[in-house]
Design a protein around this motif. Structure first.
Motif, PDB file in Angstrom:
ATOM      1  N   GLY A 100       0.638  -1.059   0.059  1.00  0.00           N
ATOM      2  CA  GLY A 100       0.083   0.049   0.102  1.00  0.00           C
ATOM      3  C   GLY A 100       0.966   1.231   0.118  1.00  0.00           C
ATOM      4  N   ALA A 101       0.110   2.214   0.424  1.00  0.00           N
ATOM      5  CA  ALA A 101       0.608   3.850   0.449  1.00  0.00           C
ATOM      6  C   ALA A 101       2.101   3.933   1.388  1.00  0.00           C
ATOM      7  N   LYS A 102       2.989   4.696   0.924  1.00  0.00           N
ATOM      8  CA  LYS A 102       4.182   4.894   1.699  1.00  0.00           C
ATOM      9  C   LYS A 102       3.895   6.406   1.975  1.00  0.00           C
ATOM     10  N   ILE A 103       4.542   6.695   3.129  1.00  0.00           N
ATOM     11  CA  ILE A 103       4.537   8.089   3.720  1.00  0.00           C
ATOM     12  C   ILE A 103       5.728   8.154   4.681  1.00  0.00           C
ATOM     13  N   PRO A 104       6.506   9.438   4.413  1.00  0.00           N
ATOM     14  CA  PRO A 104       7.748   9.588   5.500  1.00  0.00           C
ATOM     15  C   PRO A 104       7.109   9.808   6.884  1.00  0.00           C
ATOM     16  N   LEU A 105       7.955   9.472   7.859  1.00  0.00           N
ATOM     17  CA  LEU A 105       7.664   9.415   9.328  1.00  0.00           C
ATOM     18  C   LEU A 105       8.389  10.752   9.868  1.00  0.00           C
ATOM     19  N   PRO A 106       7.637  11.567  10.529  1.00  0.00           N
ATOM     20  CA  PRO A 106       8.246  12.570  11.319  1.00  0.00           C
ATOM     21  C   PRO A 106       9.629  12.184  12.081  1.00  0.00           C
ATOM     22  N   LEU A 107      10.415  12.908  12.171  1.00  0.00           N
ATOM     23  CA  LEU A 107      11.821  12.844  12.483  1.00  0.00           C
ATOM     24  C   LEU A 107      11.643  12.379  14.055  1.00  0.00           C
ATOM     25  N   GLU A 108      10.839  12.857  14.733  1.00  0.00           N
ATOM     26  CA  GLU A 108      10.861  12.408  16.223  1.00  0.00           C
ATOM     27  C   GLU A 108      10.247  10.995  16.161  1.00  0.00           C
TER      28      GLU A 108
END
Length: 173
Positions: A100-108
């Protein structure tokens, strides 16, 4: 025809049932182990978890089809990204997979993941809702509700069932 879903997670169960609601299926869900880390850290590990869940669910029921869904993270050149995989297995041994979809995760969030925490726990603490993995999930938070965990997994189920209907075996497993 009986279809077994290898999870007790409501978002995943509803994704399968709502996606295939027009099909003449009887749905059951079972707790199915992924056989991978509690927090999968690659596409390969996440896919393997989905396959393991589907295969296990099929072996403990009399269903003709089984679906396993797994969420994880994937390390890329731009950092950790959310990833999701699904697998469908048949009683005759066929296996279909889809991502499915991919999305970057926040740095924290990435930092906490690299320290060994699970994404569901991290997001639950951030949103002060420890049932988030059963509802909108990380994808829902990170897209301001435009895409939920259920809708993301629904997309995967559509791809899995479409492969089944097309009746081809993309790989041997």
């Amino acid at each position: 025809m009986k279809v077994v879903i290898g999870t007790k997670n409501r978002a995943k169960i509803h994704a399968v049932m709502e996606t295939l609601v027009r099909e003449p299926f009887e749905f059951i869900s079972v707790e199915a182990p992924s056989g991978v880390s509690a927090q999968p850290f690659s596409d390969e590990e996440t896919m393997k978890g989905a396959i393991n869940r589907a295969k296990y669910a099929l072996t403990i029921t009399d269903a003709k089809l089984a679906i396993g869904l797994e969420g994880g993270v994937s390390d890329t050149s731009t950092g950790l990204m959310l990833c999701n995989w699904g697998a469908m297995t048949s009683h005759s041994g066929q296996v279909w997979v889809a991502s499915g979809a991919k999305i970057p995760l926040p740095l924290e969030v990435q930092a906490k993941l690299r320290d060994g925490q699970e994404l569901g726990t991290i997001m639950g603490e951030m949103m002060k809702d420890h049932r988030i993995r059963h509802k909108e999930g990380a994808i829902g938070v990170l897209t301001s509700g435009r895409l939920t965990r259920k809708s993301m997994f629904s997309h995967i189920v559509q791809m899995l069932y479409g492969q089944y209907e097309y009746n081809y075996q993309p790989f041997s497993h």
